[in-house]
Design a protein around this motif. Sequence first.
Motif, short mmCIF file in Angstrom:
data_model
loop_
_atom_site.label_atom_id
_atom_site.label_comp_id
_atom_site.label_asym_id
_atom_site.label_seq_id
_atom_site.Cartn_x
_atom_site.Cartn_y
_atom_site.Cartn_z
N ILE A 60 0.64 -1.23 0.04
CA ILE A 60 -0.13 0.02 0.03
C ILE A 60 0.83 1.29 -0.19
O ILE A 60 0.80 2.33 -0.71
CB ILE A 60 -0.89 0.00 1.15
CG1 ILE A 60 -1.85 -1.14 1.14
CG2 ILE A 60 -1.68 1.37 1.52
CD1 ILE A 60 -3.07 -1.27 2.27
N LYS A 61 1.82 1.33 0.85
CA LYS A 61 2.75 2.49 0.67
C LYS A 61 3.35 2.57 -0.61
O LYS A 61 3.77 3.74 -1.01
CB LYS A 61 4.05 2.32 1.69
CG LYS A 61 3.56 2.59 3.05
CD LYS A 61 4.82 2.17 4.16
CE LYS A 61 4.41 2.42 5.63
NZ LYS A 61 5.63 2.48 6.52
N GLY A 62 3.76 1.57 -1.50
CA GLY A 62 4.28 1.84 -2.65
C GLY A 62 3.46 2.58 -3.67
O GLY A 62 3.86 2.97 -4.62
N LEU A 63 2.10 2.24 -3.38
CA LEU A 63 1.03 3.05 -4.13
C LEU A 63 1.66 4.55 -4.24
O LEU A 63 1.34 5.43 -5.10
CB LEU A 63 -0.33 3.07 -3.76
CG LEU A 63 -0.76 1.46 -3.85
CD1 LEU A 63 -2.32 1.47 -3.07
CD2 LEU A 63 -1.11 0.97 -5.07
N TYR A 64 1.97 5.18 -3.08
CA TYR A 64 2.15 6.37 -3.08
C TYR A 64 3.60 6.94 -3.25
O TYR A 64 3.70 8.16 -3.30
CB TYR A 64 1.77 6.65 -1.31
CG TYR A 64 0.37 6.60 -1.00
CD1 TYR A 64 -0.41 7.88 -1.27
CD2 TYR A 64 0.02 5.57 -0.60
CE1 TYR A 64 -2.09 7.56 -0.85
CE2 TYR A 64 -1.50 5.29 -0.13
CZ TYR A 64 -2.43 6.47 -0.20
OH TYR A 64 -3.55 6.40 0.02
N LYS A 65 4.27 5.87 -3.53
CA LYS A 65 5.81 6.00 -4.18
C LYS A 65 6.04 6.29 -5.54
O LYS A 65 6.96 6.74 -6.02
CB LYS A 65 6.81 4.97 -3.39
CG LYS A 65 6.97 4.81 -1.93
CD LYS A 65 7.56 3.79 -1.71
CE LYS A 65 7.87 3.61 0.06
NZ LYS A 65 8.69 2.62 0.23
N LEU A 66 4.93 6.22 -6.19
CA LEU A 66 4.50 6.03 -7.52
C LEU A 66 4.46 7.69 -7.99
O LEU A 66 4.55 8.68 -7.26
CB LEU A 66 3.54 5.52 -8.36
CG LEU A 66 3.41 4.07 -8.04
CD1 LEU A 66 2.06 3.52 -8.47
CD2 LEU A 66 4.60 3.07 -9.01
N PRO A 67 5.11 7.72 -9.11
CA PRO A 67 4.88 9.32 -9.91
C PRO A 67 3.35 9.82 -9.48
O PRO A 67 2.39 8.98 -9.75
CB PRO A 67 5.13 9.12 -11.29
CG PRO A 67 6.11 8.19 -11.25
CD PRO A 67 5.75 7.26 -10.38
N GLU A 68 3.35 11.08 -9.19
CA GLU A 68 2.01 11.59 -8.81
C GLU A 68 0.74 10.95 -9.73
O GLU A 68 -0.29 10.61 -9.21
CB GLU A 68 1.85 12.94 -8.60
CG GLU A 68 0.72 13.70 -8.17
CD GLU A 68 0.61 15.07 -8.47
OE1 GLU A 68 -0.26 15.82 -7.66
OE2 GLU A 68 1.88 15.77 -8.59
N PRO A 143 -1.30 6.95 3.05
CA PRO A 143 -0.01 7.31 2.61
C PRO A 143 0.85 6.30 3.89
O PRO A 143 1.91 5.99 3.47
CB PRO A 143 0.24 8.66 2.97
CG PRO A 143 -1.14 9.14 2.45
CD PRO A 143 -1.97 8.18 3.02
N ASP A 144 0.34 6.42 5.02
CA ASP A 144 1.20 5.78 6.03
C ASP A 144 0.16 4.80 7.04
O ASP A 144 -0.13 4.89 8.14
CB ASP A 144 1.75 6.94 7.25
CG ASP A 144 2.93 6.22 8.02
OD1 ASP A 144 3.38 5.01 7.70
OD2 ASP A 144 3.16 6.79 9.13
N PRO A 145 -0.11 3.83 6.46
CA PRO A 145 -0.98 2.70 6.93
C PRO A 145 -0.26 1.88 8.24
O PRO A 145 1.08 1.89 8.19
CB PRO A 145 -1.23 1.71 6.11
CG PRO A 145 -0.03 1.66 4.91
CD PRO A 145 0.27 3.04 4.79
N VAL A 146 -1.03 1.84 9.31
CA VAL A 146 -0.46 0.90 10.11
C VAL A 146 -0.32 -0.80 10.15
O VAL A 146 -1.40 -1.37 9.68
CB VAL A 146 -1.46 1.41 11.50
CG1 VAL A 146 -0.84 0.57 12.96
CG2 VAL A 146 -1.35 2.71 11.96
N VAL A 147 0.84 -1.13 10.62
CA VAL A 147 0.92 -2.69 10.45
C VAL A 147 -0.11 -3.23 11.53
O VAL A 147 0.10 -2.86 12.75
CB VAL A 147 2.52 -2.87 10.65
CG1 VAL A 147 2.40 -4.58 10.43
CG2 VAL A 147 3.25 -2.24 9.74
N SER A 148 -0.60 -4.05 11.03
CA SER A 148 -1.46 -5.11 11.99
C SER A 148 -0.86 -5.76 12.95
O SER A 148 0.39 -6.43 12.38
CB SER A 148 -2.72 -5.72 11.24
OG SER A 148 -3.45 -4.84 10.41
#
Length: 220
Positions: A60-68, A143-148
């Motif tokens: 999920i974090k990787g989704l927000y690391k892509l170009p805008e 952008p910053d999901p919590v690890v379960s």
Amino acid sequence: MSLFIISWPLFCISFGFMLILSFFMGLQSKRFYTKDVVVKKFSIMDLEMPATARELVNLIKGLYKLPETASKRSIRALKGQLYLDFLFMPCAYGSIFIICMLVSGKMQMNFGMNVFSVLAWLQIVPWVCDIIENVYLLRKIKPDPVVSSDAVHKAYLIMEGVKWSIALIATVCSVTAICYFWLSGHYAIHSLWFLLTIVIEVVVFIFLGKLFLKKMKHKI
């Protein structure tokens, strides 16, 4: 449940809507990209069956690391599929329910009737599991999901196993029973039209899927 409601025409309608929604969900899945060192494609199953809670969060974090632009497109597609899945659920589990009840009505022994009736009503369980899953994933997409915790992640995976097991067992048993009825000659002639309808729906779904997904591939 009256025979007027539980019928092959209703199954064809429910199955058809399921295929239509599957088609649009397939189009959305072509936009599923994330970045984990390198940009890579992922599927909805990567979210449903992550090996660890950390793996889910990294995806999920990787989704927000892509170009805008790519990030917005991928996030929008993923959320869109999860929301569209709420419409897909009643069609999918409803279709399994209907076919199980139809098979139950064909059984000559009470045991067989009861088994397929139970399989039909059990579809409520995977439906509820699917709803919980989608809500869980939608809340994670930020952008910053919590690890379960390990306990929560284990419960999530067990829920996924229950969902798929019940739906697949009911589907396989129903299709097997229907094949037996056909091979043994225990079917009504008018049911041929419903079989033809289902075959046409599947053929159209496959044809359009290949056509549109191929076009989208060049646009990504």
